[in-house]
Design a protein around this motif. Structure first.
Motif, PDB file in Angstrom:
ATOM      1  N   GLY A 326     -70.215  20.795  31.553  1.00 58.36           N
ATOM      2  CA  GLY A 326     -69.423  19.699  32.106  1.00 58.36           C
ATOM      3  C   GLY A 326     -68.243  20.197  32.909  1.00 58.36           C
ATOM      4  N   SER A 327     -67.472  21.116  32.301  1.00 57.97           N
ATOM      5  CA  SER A 327     -66.296  21.640  33.008  1.00 57.97           C
ATOM      6  C   SER A 327     -66.710  22.434  34.238  1.00 57.97           C
ATOM      7  N   ARG A 328     -67.826  23.172  34.133  1.00 62.05           N
ATOM      8  CA  ARG A 328     -68.261  23.973  35.278  1.00 62.05           C
ATOM      9  C   ARG A 328     -68.761  23.080  36.417  1.00 62.05           C
ATOM     10  N   SER A 329     -69.399  21.969  36.105  1.00 61.90           N
ATOM     11  CA  SER A 329     -69.871  21.051  37.146  1.00 61.90           C
ATOM     12  C   SER A 329     -68.690  20.444  37.901  1.00 61.90           C
ATOM     13  N   ILE A 330     -67.664  20.034  37.142  1.00 61.30           N
ATOM     14  CA  ILE A 330     -66.453  19.500  37.782  1.00 61.30           C
ATOM     15  C   ILE A 330     -65.794  20.586  38.617  1.00 61.30           C
TER      16      ILE A 330
END
Length: 351
Positions: A326-330
């Motif tokens: 999730g954090s990497r996609s953002i």
């Protein structure tokens, strides 16, 4: 050439892009396809290119490649610098699973326990590494795309297989970028994951420690994460460039008037870049997780991508390969959108 077109088609000239376009779009995308006989697809000028404005490609000289490198380096350095806190949280989630409930909890916990400066851990390595990445990957992509499309393959074949050309060009550019990025990324991960040891050493000090901590491997230890990083970058880079180009084309196909003003065209670069970044992060997430794990464990021996992935699955299951998605996609959506935006800004500035 308008005399060659049926009466229902018209040619429009766009003043801002200095190009012609045919309206309505010609629905002729590929010809010469014969799946039974496996004949390679080829195209004419009015095949897949019919839905795009016609323009003359600029000659790519050494000066042009240098400007592309400067534009890419500036864009990557600026965008990665802005998202360093998010990158710190992403790395902590991957190296310390279960310690944080999510991105926001991770950021708040790090700031409260270690101070706000902790959200800037690895800043030296981030700026240096992604300056190199931008300087190398953007001109390399332009070179390989032109090389594949004009010298290695026939222009007709290259046009019909534009997606394949973009994927291969992005992959080759990512290989070159990975050679310089691997040692610096190893330093960044150490600084973020173990700040009590590496915070005061800086980039060069951390490089020296990694290069001397394993007597058997020596300086090769700084490249312990090369297979996983190169795998991640090849997947990420090839999908990034392809997705950006196709997303841009799709947006301009729906709203062609967005080409007419520089401001709106840059907005399309930002949106298409965000889409390509998020998509690229999803497909390359397992390799990114293995890279982080291998970089943290490299002092223990020559742990490769296969060994690292196997050990991660044994310890935490298959889901461990997708920690921090999730954090990497953002993170990826923000930085890749910013990269392409700034890249186009600098390209326009340099002419």
């Amino acid at each position: 050439f308008t005399l060659l077109l049926p009466n229902k088609y018209q040619v429009l000239y766009n003043e801002s892009s200095k190009s012609f376009s045919i309206t309505p779009n010609i629905n002729l995308f590929e010809i010469g396809i014969n799946e039974d006989s496996k004949t390679p697809a080829i195209s004419t000028t009015f095949g897949p290119l019919s839905s795009q404005p016609l323009s003359r490609e600029r000659s790519l000289t050494l000066d042009v490649y240098a400007l592309l490198g400067i534009s890419g380096g500036a864009g990557c350095a600026l965008t990665h610098t802005l998202v360093i806190p998010l990158d710190v949280v992403k790395t902590r989630i991957q190296t310390n699973p279960g310690q944080y409930k999510g991105v926001f909890d991770g950021a708040a916990t790090i700031a409260s326990e270690e101070g706000m400066k902790a959200l800037l851990l690895g800043a030296q390595a981030t700026i240096a590494g992604y300056s190199w990445y931008g300087i190398s990957v953007y001109p390399s992509y332009a070179f390989f795309k032109r090389f594949f499309g004009e010298q290695l393959l026939s222009p007709a074949f290259a046009v019909a297989h534009a997606n394949d050309v973009a994927l291969f060009a992005g992959a080759m550019a990512s290989v070159i970028a990975s050679l310089g990025l691997t040692p610096i990324e190893a330093c960044r991960i150490r600084a973020v994951a173990q700040p009590e040891i590496y915070r005061e050493l800086g980039l060069l000090g951390t490089l020296k420690v990694i290069g001397t901590e394993n007597e058997e491997l020596g300086w090769k230890n700084v490249y312990a994460g090369l297979p996983s990083l190169m795998t991640r970058q090849v997947i990420f880079g090839s999908v990034k460039f392809l997705a950006f180009e196709r997303a841009s084309e799709a947006i301009f196909a729906v709203r062609p008037e967005l080409r007419e003003a520089t401001f709106t065209a840059l907005g399309v670069s930002l949106i298409a870049g965000g889409i390509s970044g998020a998509l690229s992060s999803v497909v390359s997430q397992p390799a990114d997780s293995v890279l982080t794990y291998v970089a943290k464990q490299s002092a223990g021996g020559d742990l490769g991508i296969i060994g690292g992935a196997k050990k991660m699955v044994e310890e935490g299951g298959v889901s461990s390969l997708f920690r921090g998605l999730g954090s990497r996609s953002i993170w990826a959506g923000c930085i890749i959108g910013g990269q392409f935006l700034l890249y186009d800004v600098f390209r326009a500035f340099f002419g």
